[in-house]
Design a protein around this motif. Structure first.
Motif, PDB file in Angstrom:
ATOM      1  N   GLN A  50      -1.504  98.497 -81.193  1.00  0.00           N
ATOM      2  CA  GLN A  50      -2.713  98.899 -81.928  1.00  0.00           C
ATOM      3  C   GLN A  50      -2.467 100.218 -82.637  1.00  0.00           C
ATOM      4  O   GLN A  50      -1.968 101.172 -82.041  1.00  0.00           O
ATOM      5  CB  GLN A  50      -3.903  99.048 -80.979  1.00  0.00           C
ATOM      6  N   VAL A  87      -3.846 103.601 -84.155  1.00  0.00           N
ATOM      7  CA  VAL A  87      -4.997 104.465 -83.922  1.00  0.00           C
ATOM      8  C   VAL A  87      -5.166 105.477 -85.047  1.00  0.00           C
ATOM      9  O   VAL A  87      -6.276 105.754 -85.485  1.00  0.00           O
ATOM     10  CB  VAL A  87      -4.860 105.189 -82.567  1.00  0.00           C
ATOM     11  N   LYS A 122      -5.735  97.631 -70.563  1.00  0.00           N
ATOM     12  CA  LYS A 122      -6.665  96.800 -71.325  1.00  0.00           C
ATOM     13  C   LYS A 122      -7.964  96.608 -70.543  1.00  0.00           C
ATOM     14  O   LYS A 122      -7.948  96.253 -69.367  1.00  0.00           O
ATOM     15  CB  LYS A 122      -6.018  95.434 -71.608  1.00  0.00           C
ATOM     16  N   THR A 123      -9.086  96.837 -71.212  1.00  0.00           N
ATOM     17  CA  THR A 123     -10.382  96.643 -70.581  1.00  0.00           C
ATOM     18  C   THR A 123     -10.877  95.217 -70.808  1.00  0.00           C
ATOM     19  O   THR A 123     -10.360  94.486 -71.662  1.00  0.00           O
ATOM     20  CB  THR A 123     -11.424  97.629 -71.134  1.00  0.00           C
ATOM     21  N   GLU A 173     -13.438  94.306 -72.279  1.00  0.00           N
ATOM     22  CA  GLU A 173     -13.994  94.144 -73.619  1.00  0.00           C
ATOM     23  C   GLU A 173     -12.902  94.148 -74.689  1.00  0.00           C
ATOM     24  O   GLU A 173     -13.204  94.139 -75.890  1.00  0.00           O
ATOM     25  CB  GLU A 173     -15.023  95.222 -73.908  1.00  0.00           C
ATOM     26  N   LYS A 178     -10.525  96.483 -75.265  1.00  0.00           N
ATOM     27  CA  LYS A 178     -10.104  97.790 -75.753  1.00  0.00           C
ATOM     28  C   LYS A 178      -9.054  98.387 -74.817  1.00  0.00           C
ATOM     29  O   LYS A 178      -8.893  97.962 -73.681  1.00  0.00           O
ATOM     30  CB  LYS A 178     -11.301  98.736 -75.863  1.00  0.00           C
ATOM     31  N   TRP A 179      -8.365  99.416 -75.325  1.00  0.00           N
ATOM     32  CA  TRP A 179      -7.398 100.151 -74.516  1.00  0.00           C
ATOM     33  C   TRP A 179      -8.004 101.469 -74.074  1.00  0.00           C
ATOM     34  O   TRP A 179      -8.664 102.158 -74.850  1.00  0.00           O
ATOM     35  CB  TRP A 179      -6.116 100.406 -75.304  1.00  0.00           C
ATOM     36  N   ALA A 180      -7.765 101.821 -72.820  1.00  0.00           N
ATOM     37  CA  ALA A 180      -8.327 103.052 -72.267  1.00  0.00           C
ATOM     38  C   ALA A 180      -7.379 103.627 -71.223  1.00  0.00           C
ATOM     39  O   ALA A 180      -6.510 102.927 -70.695  1.00  0.00           O
ATOM     40  CB  ALA A 180      -9.692 102.777 -71.651  1.00  0.00           C
ATOM     41  N   TYR A 226     -11.529 105.815 -73.971  1.00  0.00           N
ATOM     42  CA  TYR A 226     -10.840 104.899 -74.874  1.00  0.00           C
ATOM     43  C   TYR A 226      -9.873 105.666 -75.778  1.00  0.00           C
ATOM     44  O   TYR A 226      -9.968 106.892 -75.942  1.00  0.00           O
ATOM     45  CB  TYR A 226     -11.862 104.131 -75.710  1.00  0.00           C
ATOM     46  N   ASP A 269      -9.371 105.971 -78.996  1.00  0.00           N
ATOM     47  CA  ASP A 269      -9.875 106.750 -80.131  1.00  0.00           C
ATOM     48  C   ASP A 269     -10.348 108.129 -79.666  1.00  0.00           C
ATOM     49  O   ASP A 269     -10.141 109.142 -80.351  1.00  0.00           O
ATOM     50  CB  ASP A 269     -11.018 106.010 -80.832  1.00  0.00           C
TER      51      ASP A 269
END
Length: 216
Positions: free
Chosen positions: A74, A76, A127-128, A130, A132-134, A196, A198
């Motif tokens: 991904q 960013v 990976k969550t 939903e 997303k990456w966190a 997350y 971002d």
């Protein structure tokens, strides 16, 4: 279940904090100051290999050198058009901490057409549910001197993320895996809260990357 040892995670957190004051005085690699040469991405490790860089006469090497190849999972920040990226990483302590994890948020800068890792800058990410990456824990766990208003949020991962704390004493667990970010059970620290990617980029942008002159 994703599991990691204390040596892979807690030790690296302590190392990062101990180096932070020195890092504030270090500009980005090769004096890079242009934010448009920065690329921030979630990467999946393909390989990280040690190499011996060529030195000019009289030059002394203080850091270990590594060639890394990562899949770009991904983007960013910044622009990059390939599916994988090769970059060099230099680390005074030996093997780069980011290489201990499968997936990481990485910061690299381009100098004369070649990519270099922004020294010591990374977050291990997961990976969550939903999609997303966190990363787990306090968003400022590596950047306490630049703490601002960002708060951690509750997270649910596709696979439960935990860390081995069997070799730690009570005070070390409280320091490295504090509530409410983690809960401790059966000698493991289970991740409950984090941030997350971002938001983690914003932490670095307002902190160490600004200190290095990449952002104003």
């Amino acid at each position: 279940m994703l599991t990691y040892t204390t040596s892979d995670y807690g030790y690296m957190r302590l190392l990062m904090k101990s180096l932070l004051l020195a890092l504030l005085c270090i500009k980005s690699v090769f004096g890079q100051k242009q934010s448009d040469s920065l690329f921030v991405f979630v990467g999946q490790k393909i390989k990280v290999d040690k190499f011996e860089p060529k030195l000019v006469e009289g030059q002394i090497r203080f850091d270990e050198a590594f060639k890394a190849k990562y899949k770009v999972v991904q983007q960013v920040y910044g622009t990059y058009r390939k599916n994988s990226i090769d970059f060099d990483a230099y680390d005074h302590m030996g093997t780069p901490a980011f290489s201990k994890f499968d997936n990481v948020l990485l910061f690299v800068s381009n100098h004369n057409g070649k990519w270099y890792h922004e020294k010591y800058q990374y977050f291990d990410v997961y990976k969550t549910k939903e999609g997303k990456w966190a990363s787990c824990g306090d968003p400022y766990k590596f950047d306490g001197y630049h703490r601002k208003s960002l708060k951690a949020v509750k997270l649910e991962f596709t696979e439960r993320v935990s860390f081995d704390v069997s070799s730690l004493n009570v005070e070390q667990i409280k320091k490295w895996y504090p509530e409410p970010y983690f809960t401790i059970k059966d000698s493991r620290a289970y991740c409950l809260m984090g941030a997350y990617v971002d938001e983690l980029f914003q932490v670095k942008k307002e902190g160490i990357l600004k200190a290095r002159g990449i952002f104003e």
